[in-house]
Scaffold this motif. Structure first.
Motif: not given
Lengths: 218, 218, 218
Positions: C100-106, C188-200
């Protein structure tokens, strides 16, 4: 007002030099704190632009100059990249960096004071904002790096006093209506030289009365 | 609005007293942190004026009162000089300083709430800014001194709650249109007395549920 | 502008979700720092609203949205209460919170960029303020908790880069005049997915050149 005293391009160039050297000091601290490249860039930006940003918010000059002039934004990035690749060399010339930092201090306290006065603030308030312009970025840098601001520490050479003197000279000239290219240069150079002397002879400000005796009595 | 309730000189004098005691608390922390005289002055100014400065920036009252009223600027300097020379004596009367600090807390939460409401903010937002006026300077003081803000720590006597109560009483009066010299004095005194009681009986706020049991299970 | 792209209620709901998850991260840090219930509430509010507050002060949108929309104020309080009672459970679903935090970031980097552009700032300045909106609250959270901002630390997964990418995509769309519901969702989704990948995959940014080699030579 200073815009009328100097040609805009001269003043802008001086501004960018001040921003550049402040950004270098922020980037170097970021390297020492082991931050990554983005942390280095953020700390460079904050150190370079923080003081002016605070001044502009207080005097109501929104959006602040930091967000309207592209050069103000790019210069710290350039400093960050330079430090990222060359920091051992930059640290080796720390003395040179300190001289430029002193020049930035002198320049910003005079420019900051003049801008605040142009926006209608009183003489004392203008001098305070001149001081804040000169030292604010460094305080923000240290707060973000989770360190006690070196401005406040007794074991650092005088930093605020040269800026206070420069800002005071500026408001005196404004009060006497004699601020021009010559007198403002005198104010800048006075602050600059005072800071150089403070570094050369390790001038320090006194701590609270009885402090040392109290400690030694323990 | 409060300006109409009290004579301006009474309100201004109360304001300066609040600023003075907040400045004392900032200067004392600076001495404890071993800052030099300029660090003491900076921390006194920030503690005394930080909360009101934040409020004024948020409500768009620029330049903020801190930069338009010379008395607001000079009072913290006076407090800094006093602490510089007399800090062992000031610390000895810490209990007295705390009483004045409680008075400043009560005064600022009511004044801050009223000023925000005068600038057109809603009731909840006004109360929040009243709270921010009262506690903001102390938070800035602790951030600059590189300490965890005492406002946030569980092991300190209640500080926010008295200010929240005072600000809430003020917006209730504003809502019911009965804010006058008497009711605003009641709000100030309520916050003041609550803070005194919190210090006297060491009232503290709870930490997160299961926190202590979790720790003791370890 | 985004207000025209999405129905206001959709955008407002997304905003509140972003605020809620940022508040959760602030409240969790407060619990870890052993703050009391008021410290938890303050840190939740600051984390959730700090970035937008900074943006609004810079672009001159006073009073800031944080103080005009009651939902913006109440949502973090709700998050604080939730964490207060249920924090062991919330921590157990940390992975979910991070999503969710990644979603907020995006979301915030795109919304922040668009709002700054609406107020007349340039493209670069708008992108910077979009980044500041997205990461500013977290920086304030860490400063108040007396920690080095996790944004700046090299040993944390990329956080700024996804927001920079999202803000850059947004200004590109603005520049090409193709910002609409679809393109802004893509940003929004690009930023969201990039953050998810960075965490993964634990993507990290490099530290200064020669840094590691220097250390290992010691």
């Amino acid at each position: 007002m200073l815009q009328q005293l100097f040609s805009p391009s001269v003043l802008h160039t001086l501004d960018l030099i001040g921003i550049f050297v402040f950004a270098i000091s922020g980037a170097l601290l970021a390297v020492r704190k082991n931050f990554d490249i983005f942390g280095i860039a953020v700390l460079a930006e904050v150190t370079a632009l923080g003081g002016g940003l605070f001044r502009d918010l207080v005097i109501g000059a929104v959006p602040p100059a930091a967000f309207t002039d592209l050069g103000y934004f790019i210069t710290p990035l350039f400093a960050a990249v330079l430090v990222f690749f060359l920091h051992p060399h930059v640290e080796r010339i720390q003395a040179g960096v300190n001289v430029f930092d002193a020049a930035g201090l002198g320049l910003f306290c005079v420019v900051g004071t003049t801008k605040a006065y142009d926006y209608g603030l009183g003489l004392t308030a203008s001098a305070c904002l001149g001081l804040a312009t000169a030292v604010g970025g460094g305080v923000l840098r240290d707060v973000l790096a989770n360190e006690v601001p070196s401005l406040l520490r007794w074991d650092r050479d005088l930093y605020a006093v040269p800026a206070i003197v420069g800002a005071t000279l500026t408001v005196l000239c404004l009060r006497l209506d004699v601020l021009n290219a010559v007198t403002s240069t005198v104010a800048v150079v006075t602050a600059f030289v005072l800071r150089l002397l403070a570094m050369r002879y390790h001038w320090r400000a006194p701590r609270a009365w009885h402090r040392r005796s109290t400690v030694s009595e323990e």
